[in-house]
Enzyme design. Sequence first.
Site, PDB file in Angstrom:
ATOM      1  N   PHE A  59      40.475  26.560  42.689  1.00 36.90           N
ATOM      2  CA  PHE A  59      39.310  27.388  42.964  1.00 36.90           C
ATOM      3  C   PHE A  59      39.685  28.868  42.838  1.00 36.90           C
ATOM      4  O   PHE A  59      40.651  29.323  43.436  1.00 36.90           O
ATOM      5  CB  PHE A  59      38.758  27.096  44.370  1.00 36.90           C
ATOM      6  CG  PHE A  59      37.611  27.996  44.743  1.00 36.90           C
ATOM      7  CD1 PHE A  59      36.417  27.935  44.039  1.00 36.90           C
ATOM      8  CD2 PHE A  59      37.733  28.918  45.767  1.00 36.90           C
ATOM      9  CE1 PHE A  59      35.362  28.778  44.354  1.00 36.90           C
ATOM     10  CE2 PHE A  59      36.677  29.768  46.098  1.00 36.90           C
ATOM     11  CZ  PHE A  59      35.491  29.690  45.388  1.00 36.90           C
ATOM     12  N   GLN A  60      38.935  29.587  42.050  1.00 32.01           N
ATOM     13  CA  GLN A  60      39.163  31.016  41.771  1.00 32.01           C
ATOM     14  C   GLN A  60      40.547  31.290  41.185  1.00 32.01           C
ATOM     15  O   GLN A  60      41.123  32.346  41.405  1.00 32.01           O
ATOM     16  CB  GLN A  60      38.908  31.861  43.021  1.00 32.01           C
ATOM     17  CG  GLN A  60      37.442  31.794  43.430  1.00 32.01           C
ATOM     18  CD  GLN A  60      37.042  32.840  44.449  1.00 32.01           C
ATOM     19  OE1 GLN A  60      37.844  33.265  45.265  1.00 32.01           O
ATOM     20  NE2 GLN A  60      35.780  33.246  44.402  1.00 32.01           N
ATOM     21  N   MET A 120      22.903  57.596  22.407  1.00 31.47           N
ATOM     22  CA  MET A 120      23.906  57.695  21.366  1.00 31.47           C
ATOM     23  C   MET A 120      23.697  56.603  20.312  1.00 31.47           C
ATOM     24  O   MET A 120      23.851  56.844  19.110  1.00 31.47           O
ATOM     25  CB  MET A 120      25.316  57.602  21.956  1.00 31.47           C
ATOM     26  CG  MET A 120      26.418  57.873  20.952  1.00 31.47           C
ATOM     27  SD  MET A 120      26.206  59.438  20.100  1.00 31.47           S
ATOM     28  CE  MET A 120      27.264  60.504  21.072  1.00 31.47           C
ATOM     29  N   GLU A 171      34.138  45.242  41.964  1.00 31.02           N
ATOM     30  CA  GLU A 171      35.555  45.492  41.668  1.00 31.02           C
ATOM     31  C   GLU A 171      35.737  46.462  40.513  1.00 31.02           C
ATOM     32  O   GLU A 171      36.688  47.246  40.489  1.00 31.02           O
ATOM     33  CB  GLU A 171      36.286  44.183  41.361  1.00 31.02           C
ATOM     34  CG  GLU A 171      36.523  43.291  42.568  1.00 31.02           C
ATOM     35  CD  GLU A 171      35.364  42.348  42.840  1.00 31.02           C
ATOM     36  OE1 GLU A 171      34.292  42.502  42.194  1.00 31.02           O
ATOM     37  OE2 GLU A 171      35.523  41.452  43.695  1.00 31.02           O
ATOM     38  N   LYS A 202      48.670  33.718  47.195  1.00 37.59           N
ATOM     39  CA  LYS A 202      48.307  33.827  48.609  1.00 37.59           C
ATOM     40  C   LYS A 202      49.452  33.406  49.529  1.00 37.59           C
ATOM     41  O   LYS A 202      49.713  34.067  50.545  1.00 37.59           O
ATOM     42  CB  LYS A 202      47.075  32.956  48.881  1.00 37.59           C
ATOM     43  CG  LYS A 202      46.575  33.085  50.311  1.00 37.59           C
ATOM     44  CD  LYS A 202      45.217  32.425  50.500  1.00 37.59           C
ATOM     45  CE  LYS A 202      44.660  32.768  51.879  1.00 37.59           C
ATOM     46  NZ  LYS A 202      43.321  32.211  52.075  1.00 37.59           N
TER      47      LYS A 202
HETATM   48  C1  LIG Z   1      29.963  49.115  28.717  1.00 35.75           C
HETATM   49  C2  LIG Z   1      29.442  49.675  27.436  1.00 35.75           C
HETATM   50  N1  LIG Z   1      28.488  49.003  26.758  1.00 35.75           N
HETATM   51  C3  LIG Z   1      27.994  49.505  25.610  1.00 35.75           C
HETATM   52  C4  LIG Z   1      28.455  50.691  25.106  1.00 35.75           C
HETATM   53  C5  LIG Z   1      27.896  51.245  23.801  1.00 35.75           C
HETATM   54  N2  LIG Z   1      27.193  52.518  24.035  1.00 35.75           N
HETATM   55  C6  LIG Z   1      27.783  53.703  23.810  1.00 35.75           C
HETATM   56  S1  LIG Z   1      26.802  54.996  24.204  1.00 35.75           S
HETATM   57  C7  LIG Z   1      25.548  53.973  24.651  1.00 35.75           C
HETATM   58  C8  LIG Z   1      24.240  54.537  25.145  1.00 35.75           C
HETATM   59  C9  LIG Z   1      24.370  55.153  26.480  1.00 35.75           C
HETATM   60  O1  LIG Z   1      23.074  55.455  26.952  1.00 35.75           O
HETATM   61  P1  LIG Z   1      22.871  56.478  28.114  1.00 35.75           P
HETATM   62  O2  LIG Z   1      23.774  56.177  29.234  1.00 35.75           O
HETATM   63  O3  LIG Z   1      21.421  56.560  28.439  1.00 35.75           O
HETATM   64  O4  LIG Z   1      23.394  57.837  27.484  1.00 35.75           O
HETATM   65  P2  LIG Z   1      22.720  58.754  26.345  1.00 35.75           P
HETATM   66  O5  LIG Z   1      23.463  58.457  25.090  1.00 35.75           O
HETATM   67  O6  LIG Z   1      21.288  58.404  26.265  1.00 35.75           O
HETATM   68  O7  LIG Z   1      22.983  60.130  26.831  1.00 35.75           O
HETATM   69  C10 LIG Z   1      25.907  52.640  24.473  1.00 35.75           C
HETATM   70  C11 LIG Z   1      25.033  51.493  24.734  1.00 35.75           C
HETATM   71  C12 LIG Z   1      29.473  51.332  25.838  1.00 35.75           C
HETATM   72  N3  LIG Z   1      30.025  52.461  25.425  1.00 35.75           N
HETATM   73  N4  LIG Z   1      29.925  50.821  27.006  1.00 35.75           N
END
Ligand SMILES: Cc1ncc(C[n+]2csc(CCOP(=O)(O)OP(=O)(O)O)c2C)c(N)n1
Lengths: 564, 161
Positions: free
Chosen positions: A112-113, A473, A50, A162
Amino acid sequence: MQMSGAQMVCEAIIAEGVKTVFGYPGGAIMHVYDEIYKQNGFEHILNRHEQAAVHAADGYARATGEVGVAMVTSGPGFTNAVTGLATAYMDSIPMVVISGQVPLSLIGTDGFQEIDAVGISRPCTKHNYLVRTLEELPRIIKEAFYIARSGRPGPVLVDIPKDITVAIGDFVYPETVDILTYKPTYKGNRKQIEKAVEAIKKAKKPLIYVGGGAVLSNASDLVRELAKKTQIPTVETLMARGVMGAKNPMLLGMLGMHGNYASNMAMSETDLIIALGARFDDRVTGKLSEFARYADIIHVDIDPANISKLVDVDYPIVGDLKDVLENMISMLDGVDTDRYRAWREILKRYDELHPQSYVDSDEVLKPQWVIERVGQLVGEKAIITSDVGQHQMWAAQHYPFDRPRQWINSGGLGTMGFGFPAAIGAKRAFPEKTVINVTGDGSILMNMQELVTAAEYKIPVINLILNNQFLGMVRQWQTFFYEKRYSETDLTFQPNWKALAEACGGIGYDVATKEEFDAALKDAIEQDKVCFMNIAVNRFENVLPMVPAGGALYNMMLPQIEEK
Amino acid sequence: MGTEIMKDERRVISVIVMNESSVLARVTALFAGRGYNIESLTVAPIPNSSMSHITIETKGNARVMEQITKQLHKLIPVYKVIEHEEMIEKEMVLVKFPIAENLSDIAALCGAYNGGIVNVGKEMIIAQVADEPARVGHFIEAAQRYNPSEIVRGGIVAIER
Ligand SMILES: Cc1ncc(C[n+]2csc(CCOP(=O)(O)OP(=O)(O)O)c2C)c(N)n1
Ligand SMILES: [Mg+2]
């Protein structure tokens, strides 16, 4: 006409001109799905989660400017959709999400749900409804679409028990909407605009600061016209990439945490900010007390709550950017563009001093090179979506975005997992366009099940995985601010990307050199199949410039510092 | 740009809303979610209309107050937000005293604050006062010497002059 509530939902969706609905069925919404089966007014795409369905509807909306529509069942179906709602909410994306709910008689019994969908979604929707009678259903759907697309756009949830979808009643879809308590302001106050124009004429170092509102309001042409007519330098936020066009001589670049030197210095030294549909986000301003210390501020926004929320505004103008700019531009006839010449020269020198740059390598692929190369090879033809992380920032910095709605990313919420389903939505809207998701080895796994969706419906999205074997990052922050303690960011344990894509009906590429990249991208475009392109890039590359969180915008870490 | 010190001030705002389910939840959730204070809140339907009047007593500096007003306005069922400047505000309070206390003293005290004794039971009497919120506070202080066993304040209602 007599029909069931479920039929009414379908008829309303058709009446709204919706062509594609993204969703996932379940108990509480089954009656509606039964009607979807019988109709042929719109297509339904079965995403495999979803969250992905809502992101796909979101991507569709961002690419087209129309209201995206997603449909989910109650309970877990709805809770899975929440991240999608929040993502759309933070970026003001017009969307209607229809969720099933347990029958009225079971509401409040922990059935439920059963989950309190309107309660959960209140802070992440523009508005939401729990439908309580069949009679109000057509009006509510009509209002939902209207609220989603009018004023400052946003997602609206319609939660339908529903038994209401089962009940039979008279269907008349309202022609118009009249909500006594909701009247968005579109026309900017003329006096205020006049004052702002006077301020522009008196300024020495004015700066146009464009935000995502320019995209949402389809005002890009007018923003370009304003900059051209006045010869005032312009900076874009992450959400506004493409508004000015990369080749536009008045564009300085992107500002903010990963903005370029000239843009951030311009913001720090300007004497008049002309903010157009931008909201002074903390990722843009840096330390507030140091932000634009010498500037008066003109702020045009359709949402009065954005004005003077974080910074004091001298010339507030509430209204639709298009309307306001049309007026503003006509009042600027004969503006003395020479007045700003010295300022333009200063900024040009700043850009020459520290241009947006990186050091390329022959040994290892640089992620920035990959982005630039994509720009050279497909450029304005492609729609680029992205996930969240370093790859997102590199895409924003280095891709030559040429037009609005070409760049689709989750700026406000920063949702990893957004890019792939959003690309599916965008590609469905524009099947003729090449749609590329720039993603990371972390992010892509958060909605990788969409390989199956894309393969089944033949939605050939190209996923460029800039693989640094890191949550890059976060790793970058650990490098700079946590003394290189790489806590839980190492992703060296990796799936077999090619096999993974192939197992789901897509294709895969492993790329490690420039030649391989060129060949793979060419092939991916020709193959016309969903793909994962695993691109091995320099592991410890950092996104620069960088304004450390909470620091002043003019204190940037610049590229030279990083190269060893 | 202005960096003047912004003081937290007590403010009373009236919010006129459509009389529909969960509208109060929307208003209070907005305060909770954005970290604004609610000191007191009253709500009742407006006679002969489809709207309700919510009176909220809150605290915040000028910028916070401006945001509260604007954010409330953004809620779809909110019709009007009035930040009171020149207002008449009143609050009601009910207080229960043991019957053994000096009833005529209590009656006199209540009288001084626009109230009186409204119920006499076997063991307790109930007094009522309706006055300006600050004066209600004074009344409650003064009432302490008669050992009140229960005090219920009603929250503020306000009307612009
Ligand atoms: C759902 C979610 N969880 C955690 C984060 C925190 N976060 C921001 S950037 C990042 C790393 C992303 O890694 P990747 O997709 O490999 O991208 P890169 O920075 O290596 O290019 C994280 C964990 C986020 N933005 N969104
Ligand atoms: Mg990574």
